[in-house]
Design an enzyme around this catalytic site. Sequence first.
Site, PDB file in Angstrom:
ATOM      1  CB  SER A  72      44.353  30.619  30.749  1.00 27.07           C
ATOM      2  OG  SER A  72      44.775  30.899  32.065  1.00 27.07           O
ATOM      3  CG  LEU A  82      45.328  32.459  36.454  1.00 18.65           C
ATOM      4  CD1 LEU A  82      45.538  32.080  37.916  1.00 18.65           C
ATOM      5  CD2 LEU A  82      45.950  33.827  36.158  1.00 18.65           C
ATOM      6  CG  ASP A 109      48.097  28.571  37.392  1.00 18.67           C
ATOM      7  OD1 ASP A 109      48.046  27.445  36.851  1.00 18.67           O
ATOM      8  OD2 ASP A 109      48.636  29.560  36.862  1.00 18.67           O
ATOM      9  CG  ASP A 140      49.010  27.516  30.565  1.00 17.19           C
ATOM     10  OD1 ASP A 140      50.112  26.946  30.589  1.00 17.19           O
ATOM     11  OD2 ASP A 140      48.608  28.304  31.448  1.00 17.19           O
ATOM     12  CG  ASP A 155      50.330  24.289  33.977  1.00 24.29           C
ATOM     13  OD1 ASP A 155      50.264  25.460  33.553  1.00 24.29           O
ATOM     14  OD2 ASP A 155      49.462  23.777  34.715  1.00 24.29           O
ATOM     15  CD  GLU A 210      54.482  27.106  33.037  1.00 26.06           C
ATOM     16  OE1 GLU A 210      53.671  27.652  32.259  1.00 26.06           O
ATOM     17  OE2 GLU A 210      54.421  27.191  34.277  1.00 26.06           O
ATOM     18  CE  LYS A 264      52.003  27.248  36.878  1.00 26.07           C
ATOM     19  NZ  LYS A 264      51.644  27.583  35.503  1.00 26.07           N
ATOM     20  NE  ARG A 295      54.833  30.537  30.826  1.00 23.43           N
ATOM     21  CZ  ARG A 295      53.629  30.703  31.396  1.00 23.43           C
ATOM     22  NH1 ARG A 295      52.526  30.356  30.740  1.00 23.43           N
ATOM     23  NH2 ARG A 295      53.534  31.201  32.609  1.00 23.43           N
ATOM     24  CG  HIS A 335      55.309  34.895  31.063  1.00 25.23           C
ATOM     25  ND1 HIS A 335      54.566  35.995  30.716  1.00 25.23           N
ATOM     26  CD2 HIS A 335      54.572  34.249  32.015  1.00 25.23           C
ATOM     27  CE1 HIS A 335      53.444  36.015  31.405  1.00 25.23           C
ATOM     28  NE2 HIS A 335      53.415  34.971  32.214  1.00 25.23           N
TER      29      HIS A 335
HETATM   30  C1  SPV Z   1      48.033  31.263  32.236  1.00 22.09           C
HETATM   31  O1  SPV Z   1      47.169  31.917  31.642  1.00 22.09           O
HETATM   32  O2  SPV Z   1      47.760  30.355  33.015  1.00 22.09           O
HETATM   33  C2  SPV Z   1      49.432  31.557  32.029  1.00 22.09           C
HETATM   34  C3  SPV Z   1      49.805  32.912  31.752  1.00 22.09           C
HETATM   35  O3  SPV Z   1      50.229  30.679  32.168  1.00 22.09           O
HETATM   36  S1  SPV Z   1      50.218  33.642  33.207  1.00 22.09           S
HETATM   37  O4  SPV Z   1      49.172  33.438  34.150  1.00 22.09           O
HETATM   38  O5  SPV Z   1      50.442  35.019  32.843  1.00 22.09           O
HETATM   39  O6  SPV Z   1      51.456  33.023  33.675  1.00 22.09           O
HETATM   40 MG    MG Z   2      49.553  29.088  33.093  1.00 21.74          MG
END
Ligand code: SPV
Ligand code: MG
Length: 533
Positions: free
Chosen positions: A42, A44, A54, A81, A83, A110, A116, A155, A186
């Site tokens: 992830s 984040l 993030d 992930d 980005d 995404e 982002k 995404r 999402h």
């Molecule tokens: C992440 O886990 O970084 C994601 C999912 O992109 S979210 O945080 O839900 O966007």
């Molecule tokens: Mg993310």
Amino acid sequence: MSKASQLRALIESPRTEFLMEAHDGLSARIAEEAGFAGLWASGLAISASLAVRDSNEASWTQVLDVLEFMSDATRVPILLDGDTGYGNFNNMRRLVRKLEQRGIAGVCIEDKLFPKTNSFIRGEHQELADIGEFCGKITAAKETQADEDFCVVARTEAFIVGMGLAEALARAEAYRVAGADAILMHSKLADCREIDAFMKEWAGRHPVVIVPTKYYSTPTEHFERLGVSTVIWANQSIRAAVTAMQQATRQIANDRHLRNVEGDIASVAELFRLCGADELLEAERRYLPTTGRVVTAIVLAAGQGELGALTTETPKALLTVKGRTILSLLADEFRRVGIHDITVVRGFGREHLNHEGFSYLDNERFVDTRDLYSLNVARQKIEGELVISYGDILIKSYILHDLLADPADISIVVDCEPDSSSSRKRRDLVVTDRPYDRRSDFTASALLSQIIVDLPDREANGEFIGLWKVSPKGAAILRQTLDAMSGRADFAQLTVTDLLNEIVKSQPISVRFVRGGWIDIDSLDDLQKAGAF
Ligand code: SPV
Ligand code: MG
């Protein structure tokens, strides 16, 4: 299966599958141990673990470094992930090459703009990428990957920015046509209305991945009924870690001692286990010079021996070969491989057995007991890495050297050619799981099946020479077995081979084959041969 193939199998599986968030090597390993067949690296969670936002504050190569630890720590596939792909189509191509080099199974990108912002921070104010530009990025990724199973998940944030179902569908379809292996749809609603609506219109035309962070109360069975391919639990591991760290550190800060937290946090031993400390110990045993190790020895020398006048007063271990006692010659070989702590169990003629440089323990019942009883006398010495030997054998030091190199917890030395011409009364013949193989050149181990005294030669794979070794774990097994056997009424009459036969019922015992290079002294004949040895 390669990690990429594993991830493809998950995404294309007819069942709903699950990816667990991980953000470093340790969390990745913990998620794998918990049973997850795949991981979500992830953005984040990785950012948060580095205490940055993030928002692409961690550079993509810094993310790559984290991924390398995660990938090294696990065997399950990782979906990054990614980005926005950290730039345009060209940055995307380089990213895919670097991910494949590190064993990452796939990347999710995404349709937002670099740098982002997390979907849950003012999502409606965010801007989406141009569809054509994003499709080019997907195609560039697919045309770059070397492993055909590497997965590119596209995404769309159409719902996040409030563009609605029609835009979500249009984007998903464009990304599918551009070559994406799955669509991640999402949503930041607290219920799954948007996902329901999308899944209905989408009608299963391509795998769909979802991230129910905000609509977490929706039962998983509902996603299964919708035909969702993959559910990502996107940030629960880092959030669990944060809560646990906050609780423990606050408690310690308030208490100024550790007593209130110790029982609630992972033990240091658990950290060692998670990071594979055992494997390193094992490797040290294999690869460090033997002189660096602490190996001890127990020599069983309580028996009188039956060499007529030579052993009426003094024990067999004190018979001399070219002016040196058997015990001191044996000890020479031990010392040559770095074994200096040698305990001798004495019995018959013990008053004569007092060479310097050994510790001594006495089997007071040497008259009516056998060698297992003697070993039990030395029970408190059975710990750590330990070599155990009969006191009436001579060996060449390469035998000890090879025995010490054997990584097994319990290993015994077996001569692959039992000496049937010998006048020896008792031979411990050995049956192994496979016969000695000349081509393996004494380097590979066989496994012990059983030791049988005086088996017909043709049924034996060799003869136990009375020399064996246990690792620290093997020593614990040995103590346990010894403790159990010492309760038996016939314990006094049991032998070391009875012990090995007992252990082998539940633990593998490695057999190191030798051919010659040792001699045991049972007769005058043997003693004469020992002169030439
Ligand atoms: C992440 O886990 O970084 C994601 C999912 O992109 S979210 O945080 O839900 O966007
Ligand atoms: Mg993310």
